[in-house]
Design an enzyme around this catalytic site. Structure first.
Site, mmCIF file in Angstrom:
data_model
loop_
_atom_site.group_PDB
_atom_site.id
_atom_site.type_symbol
_atom_site.label_atom_id
_atom_site.label_comp_id
_atom_site.label_asym_id
_atom_site.label_seq_id
_atom_site.Cartn_x
_atom_site.Cartn_y
_atom_site.Cartn_z
ATOM 1 N N SER A 189 0.866 -1.166 0.000
ATOM 2 C CA SER A 189 0.000 0.000 0.000
ATOM 3 C C SER A 189 0.907 1.221 0.000
ATOM 4 C CB SER A 189 -0.892 -0.023 1.246
ATOM 5 O OG SER A 189 -1.897 0.955 1.130
ATOM 6 N N GLU A 190 0.738 2.124 -0.987
ATOM 7 C CA GLU A 190 1.767 3.136 -1.218
ATOM 8 C C GLU A 190 1.855 4.195 -0.121
ATOM 9 O OE1 GLU A 190 -0.772 2.581 -3.317
ATOM 10 O OE2 GLU A 190 -1.608 4.432 -4.136
ATOM 11 N N ASN A 191 0.894 4.204 0.809
ATOM 12 C CA ASN A 191 1.033 5.129 1.920
ATOM 13 C C ASN A 191 2.037 4.632 2.965
ATOM 14 O OD1 ASN A 191 -1.062 3.166 2.275
ATOM 15 N ND2 ASN A 191 -1.679 4.196 4.146
#
Lengths: 215, 238
Positions: free
Chosen positions: A46-48
């Site tokens: 998840s890119e966060n």
């Protein structure tokens, strides 16, 4: 019958391989997580700032500090690691993620992708989409074959501002599957039809040029 | 001995704010945002701020509070979807907006804090983002030049901190906070738990205290944007 949202996700799940690190976009791509074959180990990024994303939490386990890139509450797994946004995109841009599955508004037969803005409408921003398509090893698009007014979304040339050029490897629409030789000169290939869809129908509904490579 | 600890967010910003300043604000969505420092920034009355932040908060919370009071002149962000007041001000021309791809924004902050003036990235090549920017070919592939970002002030949120300003973040609330802490000419951090120096494990510190000028302990609402839950096992987001 064209493929449903869940059938599209099921078809996209066939692109997963054991040991893959995968980033899933918002919408239908997110559903792909429900179709990871039993016994196959796939790690979701998840890119966060999270590697090893788990399912939704039970009500009592909701944690405001634990969300995915869609800002939904989620859970961690035993293997989960957390990191900063710059480390997250180093992973993405640096080619360490095996597969990205995302939605699109338009794709052309050279693998150009448009999925972030429609001029004249309120633009929300590209988020991490430009980084993902530029950096991830293999990019798979899942989308409806045509827009609401029936226009082909598979084009010779994108009309909307692009998210990346020569970035898409595979397009899965509700009518069929197309392979794109994004860095080469091979024509786009139709490799599968959805059940009940004919070659004539998909040809009529596709503006982009492709060759019949049905197996 | 220099003291970095301030009793509240308001006093922690004293002397660090001025009209027309640039502010980096950590967080992803509403996760890991410096809630108390944003409110203190609003209450300081400072105007014409350029805010560098991945998102713009929501109506009535986070950076949305500074939009309501029209204290923001310009936003540098990657995604601003969840805010009606933002859309209104942008469409009426009251608010400037610069979109950066999320990874480019993160790296610009990292570079700015690390004394790197610019870097070449393949993100955005051939798109609107690369228009007017220098490009260069390395090993047959085209890259675009992006610049490092530095702000007059960065406000960040951590889970734990000590009196030296060492910070530890928690889960996905880390996001942009560590890079932004390095890229502010001044940096103020707010933490949930403030401990005596020496109580944190030096190996576990994410942001060394050198980057943090002031630290304040706060209480947090930690609002959730999308509360998604399941009753069954192994249900992924739908």
């Amino acid at each position: 019958m064209p493929w449903s949202r869940d059938q599209l996700a099921q078809r996209a799940a066939k692109e997963l391989r054991d040991g893959f690190y995968v980033n899933l976009g918002i919408g239908i791509p997110t559903l792909v997580a429900n179709y990871i074959p039993d016994g196959m180990e796939v790690t979701l990024q998840s890119e966060n700032g999270m590697l090893g994303m788990g399912p939704f939490p039970h009500d009592e386990d909701v944690d405001a500090d634990l969300i995915n890139a869609g800002k939904q509450t989620i859970t961690a797994l035993k293997k989960t690691s957390y990191f900063s946004s710059s480390d997250s995109f180093a992973m993405i841009r640096g080619g360490h993620i095996d597969l990205s599955i995302l939605g699109a508004m338009e794709v052309n037969d050279r693998g150009d992708l448009a999925n972030w803005m429609v001029p004249g409408k309120m633009v929300k921003g590209m988020g991490g989409a430009m980084d993902l398509v530029a950096g991830v090893k293999r990019v798979v698009v899942v989308m409806e074959h045509t827009s609401k007014d029936g226009a082909s979304k598979l084009l010779k040339k994108c009309t909307l501002p692009v998210t990346g050029i020569n970035v898409v490897d595979l397009v899965i629409t509700d009518l069929g599957v197309f392979e794109i030789d994004k860095h080469g000169s091979q024509p786009m290939k139709l490799i599968e039809l959805a059940g009940g869809v004919t070659l004539d129908e998909i040809t009529a509904k596709t503006e982009a040029t492709f060759v019949n490579a049905l197996r | 001995m220099a003291n970095k600890v301030y009793p509240d967010a308001q006093s922690a910003l004293e002397g660090f704010t001025f009209d027309g300043m640039s502010v980096m604000s950590g967080g992803f969505g509403l996760c890991g945002i410096p809630e108390n420092l944003i409110i203190a920034l609003r209450d300081s009355g400072v105007k014409g701020i350029t805010v560098i932040s991945n998102n713009a908060g929501v109506d009535g919370w986070g950076l949305g509070l500074l939009l309501e009071t029209k204290q923001i002149k310009k936003m540098v962000s990657s995604y601003v979807g969840e805010n009606k007041e933002f859309a209104r001000q942008y469409l009426s021309g009251e608010l400037e907006l610069e979109f950066n791809p999320q990874g480019t924004l993160a790296e610009r902050c990292r570079a700015g804090g690390a004394g790197i003036a610019g870097f070449y990235t393949k993100t955005g090549v051939g798109t609107l983002v690369a228009e007017g920017k220098e490009t260069k070919v390395f090993n047959g592939e085209t890259f675009v030049l992006e610049t490092g970002l530095v702000a007059d002030l960065s406000i960040v949120k951590a889970w734990k901190g000590d009196k030296e300003g060492n910070l530890i973040f928690r889960k996905t609330a880390r996001n942009f906070n560590p890079m932004m802490a390095t890229a502010g000419k001044k940096c103020v951090a707010e933490v949930e738990i403030l401990v005596e120096t020496g109580e944190l494990d030096g190996d576990a510190i994410h942001t060394p205290g050198i980057y943090v000028d002031r630290i304040v302990q706060g209480t947090f609402e930690k609002r959730i944007e999308q509360r998604t839950v399941t009753k069954r096992e192994n249900a992924y987001p739908v």
